[in-house]
Write a protein that holds these residues in place. Sequence first.
Motif, PDB file in Angstrom:
ATOM      1  N   SER A 115       0.819  -1.211   0.000  1.00 13.97           N
ATOM      2  CA  SER A 115       0.000   0.000   0.000  1.00 13.97           C
ATOM      3  C   SER A 115       0.852   1.260   0.000  1.00 13.97           C
ATOM      4  CB  SER A 115      -0.929  -0.016   1.212  1.00 13.97           C
ATOM      5  OG  SER A 115      -1.664   1.187   1.306  1.00 13.97           O
ATOM      6  N   THR A 116       1.907   1.245   0.814  1.00 11.41           N
ATOM      7  CA  THR A 116       2.762   2.424   0.926  1.00 11.41           C
ATOM      8  C   THR A 116       3.495   2.716  -0.377  1.00 11.41           C
ATOM      9  OG1 THR A 116       3.079   2.034   3.285  1.00 11.41           O
ATOM     10  CG2 THR A 116       4.680   3.437   2.189  1.00 11.41           C
ATOM     11  N   VAL A 117       4.159   1.704  -0.932  1.00  9.20           N
ATOM     12  CA  VAL A 117       4.963   1.928  -2.132  1.00  9.20           C
ATOM     13  C   VAL A 117       4.093   2.200  -3.352  1.00  9.20           C
ATOM     14  CG1 VAL A 117       6.690   0.925  -3.675  1.00  9.20           C
ATOM     15  CG2 VAL A 117       6.856   0.566  -1.211  1.00  9.20           C
ATOM     16  N   SER A 118       2.967   1.515  -3.489  1.00  5.98           N
ATOM     17  CA  SER A 118       2.087   1.797  -4.622  1.00  5.98           C
ATOM     18  C   SER A 118       1.530   3.212  -4.535  1.00  5.98           C
ATOM     19  CB  SER A 118       0.947   0.775  -4.686  1.00  5.98           C
ATOM     20  OG  SER A 118       0.137   0.840  -3.525  1.00  5.98           O
ATOM     21  N   GLY A 119       1.324   3.685  -3.302  1.00  3.91           N
ATOM     22  CA  GLY A 119       0.898   5.078  -3.136  1.00  3.91           C
ATOM     23  C   GLY A 119       1.961   6.053  -3.607  1.00  3.91           C
ATOM     24  N   TRP A 120       3.216   5.775  -3.276  1.00  6.28           N
ATOM     25  CA  TRP A 120       4.306   6.628  -3.752  1.00  6.28           C
ATOM     26  C   TRP A 120       4.376   6.634  -5.280  1.00  6.28           C
ATOM     27  CZ3 TRP A 120       8.482   4.251  -0.035  1.00  6.28           C
ATOM     28  CH2 TRP A 120       8.264   4.735   1.263  1.00  6.28           C
TER      29      TRP A 120
END
Length: 371
Positions: A115-120
């Motif tokens: 979730s974190t990296v795909s958001g970035w």
Amino acid sequence: MSVVGYRLRRDFEEERTSQAIIPLDEVFQLTLKDTVATLERKVLLAVANAMIKHHDSLKAGGHDVPDVSDVRKWLTSPLLTGGGGGGSVLGFGANAARSVSANTSAGFNEEGLRSTVSGWLGQCFPTSQSGAFVCVLDNLELLETSKDARGLLESMRDGLLSMRGLKWVLCGARGIVRTSASSPRLEGRLAEPLELDPIADNEIAQVIARRLDYYRINDDAVAPVGPESFKLVYDILNKNLRNALKYSEDFSLWLYDEEYIGKGEEAFTDMFEGWIQQKAEQSAEQTDLSGTRAWEVFDALVIKGGSCSPGDFEEFGFNSSQAMVPHIKSLEDVNLVQSSASDEDRRRKTIAVTPRGWLVHFARNGYSLPG
């Protein structure tokens, strides 16, 4: 791929384009022991590191990148440290406590990582025209059969292959990419594969010379394995680039162990020729084959170019493929040949001379190159 990726990245950094195409430093590969989950974690962590490495250039190019200090803290804080204690210091009249526990925040569980990296990625590359990080999945043939490779890619379809901000390059030998990409579930996700021809045999020495010139740090530096030495082992191993690189590395490590580093190019050339002949002789001496028929099959296989199928039994002087099988088995037992079956039809097999087999043939042929 490395050259193309480098040029695309330089075009962005030198402001010739606003589209940021940036290859990740890590090249990914899978074996039968790996899963899509392990690949995804490797990719997402590599993306997070790339966000740090290319933060300044992405920001200068107008991309909305996450705060690099937050990214770095998220990556490098696998432990949380806590403390408590009484009212004095240095242990006089007081008590103190300090605890270390695993970081279980969103950044360190699988769903939180994704979730974190795909958001970035969505923040940095809101559209396909914005750019992407380029991921290379190499050596798909390590999965051994196109069925396994196809299953892997299908399971990646709605995850890594569709994640915004990532572009994929899939590489593999023996036609495995083409057969794997033929799955109906992958239509629209993968482009038509490109067939890349190998380096021409007569150009291999020139290619090695160019690479040595490019990577040379000092003008007087001498490579342990020069262009002509590399061409020699390349020819001995039946034009197999990967195996030639492996033996070149082995020779370089041997030079270091024997404290021969520092010799001139001519000395290295002579030493390499002697070393590879010794390796071939040792392999031949350690090969114990009972009877002569297996050797006859092996020599005939070499003459055929190093590969055949059981259906070629008549060319080896047999009345049936079953009659040839025991001799192939004898050659497999001493690692002179290997057999691989097609996943589409397990009855179809390819029999090929191994790198060790080519080395043994070199010794048996009086240290003359294969005809």
